[in-house]
Scaffold this motif. Sequence first.
Motif, short mmCIF file in Angstrom:
data_model
loop_
_atom_site.label_atom_id
_atom_site.label_comp_id
_atom_site.label_asym_id
_atom_site.label_seq_id
_atom_site.Cartn_x
_atom_site.Cartn_y
_atom_site.Cartn_z
N TRP A 105 38.83 -9.10 48.45
CA TRP A 105 39.10 -10.22 49.34
C TRP A 105 40.11 -11.18 48.71
CZ3 TRP A 105 38.31 -15.18 47.75
CH2 TRP A 105 37.49 -15.37 46.62
N GLU A 106 40.15 -11.20 47.35
CA GLU A 106 41.13 -12.06 46.69
C GLU A 106 42.57 -11.64 47.05
OE1 GLU A 106 38.69 -10.53 45.14
OE2 GLU A 106 37.55 -11.92 43.84
N ARG A 107 42.76 -10.34 47.22
CA ARG A 107 44.09 -9.84 47.58
C ARG A 107 44.52 -10.40 48.93
NH1 ARG A 107 45.97 -5.55 50.73
NH2 ARG A 107 47.92 -4.59 50.02
N TYR A 108 43.61 -10.34 49.93
CA TYR A 108 43.95 -10.86 51.25
C TYR A 108 44.17 -12.37 51.22
CZ TYR A 108 42.68 -6.33 53.20
OH TYR A 108 42.62 -5.00 53.49
N ALA A 109 43.33 -13.07 50.46
CA ALA A 109 43.48 -14.52 50.38
C ALA A 109 44.83 -14.89 49.77
CB ALA A 109 42.34 -15.12 49.55
N LEU A 110 45.24 -14.14 48.74
CA LEU A 110 46.51 -14.42 48.09
C LEU A 110 47.68 -14.10 49.02
CD1 LEU A 110 47.99 -15.32 45.57
CD2 LEU A 110 47.86 -12.99 44.70
N ILE A 111 47.57 -13.02 49.78
CA ILE A 111 48.65 -12.66 50.72
C ILE A 111 48.80 -13.74 51.78
CG2 ILE A 111 49.34 -11.02 52.51
CD1 ILE A 111 48.14 -8.79 50.81
N TYR A 112 47.69 -14.23 52.31
CA TYR A 112 47.77 -15.31 53.30
C TYR A 112 48.43 -16.55 52.70
CZ TYR A 112 45.02 -13.13 57.01
OH TYR A 112 44.59 -12.32 58.02
N ALA A 113 48.09 -16.86 51.47
CA ALA A 113 48.71 -18.01 50.80
C ALA A 113 50.21 -17.78 50.62
CB ALA A 113 48.04 -18.26 49.45
N GLU A 114 50.58 -16.57 50.28
CA GLU A 114 52.00 -16.24 50.13
C GLU A 114 52.74 -16.40 51.46
OE1 GLU A 114 53.74 -15.55 47.57
OE2 GLU A 114 52.59 -14.54 46.02
N LEU A 115 52.15 -15.93 52.55
CA LEU A 115 52.78 -16.04 53.86
C LEU A 115 52.94 -17.51 54.27
CD1 LEU A 115 51.08 -13.11 55.79
CD2 LEU A 115 53.38 -13.18 54.82
N ASN A 116 51.97 -18.33 53.91
CA ASN A 116 52.09 -19.76 54.20
C ASN A 116 53.26 -20.37 53.44
OD1 ASN A 116 49.96 -20.04 56.03
ND2 ASN A 116 48.45 -20.16 54.37
N THR A 117 53.46 -19.91 52.20
CA THR A 117 54.57 -20.40 51.39
C THR A 117 55.91 -19.93 51.97
OG1 THR A 117 53.19 -20.38 49.41
CG2 THR A 117 55.58 -20.43 49.08
N ILE A 118 55.97 -18.68 52.36
CA ILE A 118 57.22 -18.12 52.90
C ILE A 118 57.54 -18.71 54.26
CG2 ILE A 118 58.30 -15.98 53.71
CD1 ILE A 118 56.61 -14.52 51.57
N GLY A 119 56.53 -18.85 55.11
CA GLY A 119 56.74 -19.35 56.47
C GLY A 119 56.62 -18.22 57.47
N ILE A 151 53.13 -4.22 49.77
CA ILE A 151 52.17 -4.85 48.86
C ILE A 151 51.25 -3.76 48.33
CG2 ILE A 151 50.47 -6.68 48.57
CD1 ILE A 151 53.17 -7.69 49.49
N PRO A 152 51.27 -3.47 47.04
CA PRO A 152 50.42 -2.41 46.49
C PRO A 152 48.95 -2.80 46.54
CG PRO A 152 51.53 -3.58 44.72
CD PRO A 152 52.11 -4.10 46.00
N PRO A 153 48.04 -1.83 46.55
CA PRO A 153 46.60 -2.15 46.61
C PRO A 153 46.13 -2.98 45.43
CG PRO A 153 46.99 0.18 47.11
CD PRO A 153 48.29 -0.38 46.63
N GLN A 154 46.82 -2.86 44.28
CA GLN A 154 46.41 -3.59 43.08
C GLN A 154 47.03 -4.98 42.99
OE1 GLN A 154 47.74 -0.55 43.09
NE2 GLN A 154 45.98 0.76 42.64
N TYR A 155 47.71 -5.43 44.05
CA TYR A 155 48.30 -6.77 44.04
C TYR A 155 47.20 -7.80 43.86
CZ TYR A 155 51.09 -10.75 45.63
OH TYR A 155 51.75 -11.95 45.71
N PRO A 156 47.37 -8.80 42.99
CA PRO A 156 48.59 -9.24 42.28
C PRO A 156 48.80 -8.62 40.90
CG PRO A 156 46.90 -10.87 41.97
CD PRO A 156 46.27 -9.79 42.81
N LEU A 157 47.96 -7.63 40.52
CA LEU A 157 48.16 -7.02 39.20
C LEU A 157 49.45 -6.23 39.16
CD1 LEU A 157 44.51 -5.80 38.45
CD2 LEU A 157 45.65 -7.89 37.68
N GLN A 158 49.88 -5.76 40.30
CA GLN A 158 51.16 -5.07 40.41
C GLN A 158 52.06 -5.84 41.37
OE1 GLN A 158 50.48 -1.04 41.54
NE2 GLN A 158 49.89 -0.39 39.51
N SER A 159 53.34 -5.85 41.07
CA SER A 159 54.28 -6.61 41.89
C SER A 159 54.59 -5.89 43.20
CB SER A 159 55.60 -6.82 41.13
OG SER A 159 55.38 -7.56 39.95
N PRO A 160 54.92 -6.63 44.24
CA PRO A 160 55.34 -6.01 45.50
C PRO A 160 56.67 -5.29 45.35
CG PRO A 160 54.74 -8.33 45.80
CD PRO A 160 54.86 -8.09 44.34
#
Length: 418
Positions: A105-119, A151-160
């Motif tokens: 779930w941390e992966r999804y939470a981080l992706i949502y935060a990233e999308l908010n930053t990007i717009g 976005i790899p499954p291991q994100y954020p341990l692996q870069s997009p």
Amino acid sequence: MTSYLHTFPLIAPADEKGFIYRGFIEINQVEHYIELHLPRPHSNTSANIYGSHELRTIISPFQSIIQSRLDQCQDVGMFLSDLKDTLENISSPSVTHHTRVKPSWERYALIYAELNTIGYDKLDSMDDTMDEFIFKCKDLGGRLHTIKAYIPPQYPLQSPVIKAELPSEKHHIGYMDDSKRDITTSTITTTTSHSTTNHQSLSALLDRTLQALDNYQLFFSTMDQLDQQTRVIDPDHPSRADTWRRIALGNHCSLQITIQDPSQPTKYIPIVRFFGNEKKVLPFQQAWHQFINAQQWQPDISLVENLTRALPSVLRSKYTTSSDRIMDTATKEQDDDMACAICYAYKLVQSTGDDGSTDKKHQETPDTICTNQQCNRGFHPSCLFEWLRSNPTTTRSFNVLFGSCPYCNNKITIKAIL
């Protein structure tokens, strides 16, 4: 020294001197595309390893170690054997399947935060699993670019992984997609000395991609000017990564121009190649060589201006109506002298599959030209073949048809299309 390359039957040399190897390597009963570029003697080039996205994902945490072994490689077979053993020990299918089916779930939470930053205004689409995203972003010149992110499954341990259309390989930062090698960028693997644990966020990589695109504003403007002011006949739908254009000159003559340095498109004289009937194209060749030999190329003016000083016929003929709308009737007349004199089209697309699918490799252009200088009409080989085959006066010897030009009755030949 005994070579172990025979243990990898799906990998073979791709060049005569054995510096490039391509094929498939099996990791845990799954085949992955791989390509090795070995360093050439007496050169400053380093060894490189490319491959499919899945292979790059497995390799990325150990990139520095694997790169070091490849640089010291004495035998390709031994390196591949060592690589296979290493990757099979660190990537079991059960772990890979588990991480793909049950991402945290941390992966999804981080992706949502990233999308908010990007717009969200830049987000065009994404898949249901939030693995792939497509962004639509404008550069400094207001041009819209399509940028794809994985976005790899291991994100954020692996870069997009970021893909964007860039005109130069110097921005090729990571894995090489075998279908679009020249337009792929990635930061999973870098050519710098950064640590492999220094993974970057999606927003940071997107910013880097936009900065790279902004560095090519002059190149994009140059190619846009070519597309707007000259009769570009190839490619049909150029991408931002294309550094070449084929431009019609008239009378079935054309030139192909290739930019040598996209970062400075007018600094260096472009590579120019002429196509057409030898006698018809000769004046264009002489005019160009005279222009170059007289050192009249000016880096401080646009590419189109330089071209028109040597070859005025490269410009598209247009006129403007009272409503300032650009009309193409004069251009239509110009295009007729480049089209096939039988089907009246420039490109003929042949079906290559049972379902009627087509392939760019099976496109024809009017390259068969009547040798009568008063006629000088061009034909698609397929069109001319069908025309001559239906004419009862046509003769055939082995796989060559001998007949008459449909317009001037001058002798014309074409190889039979089997």
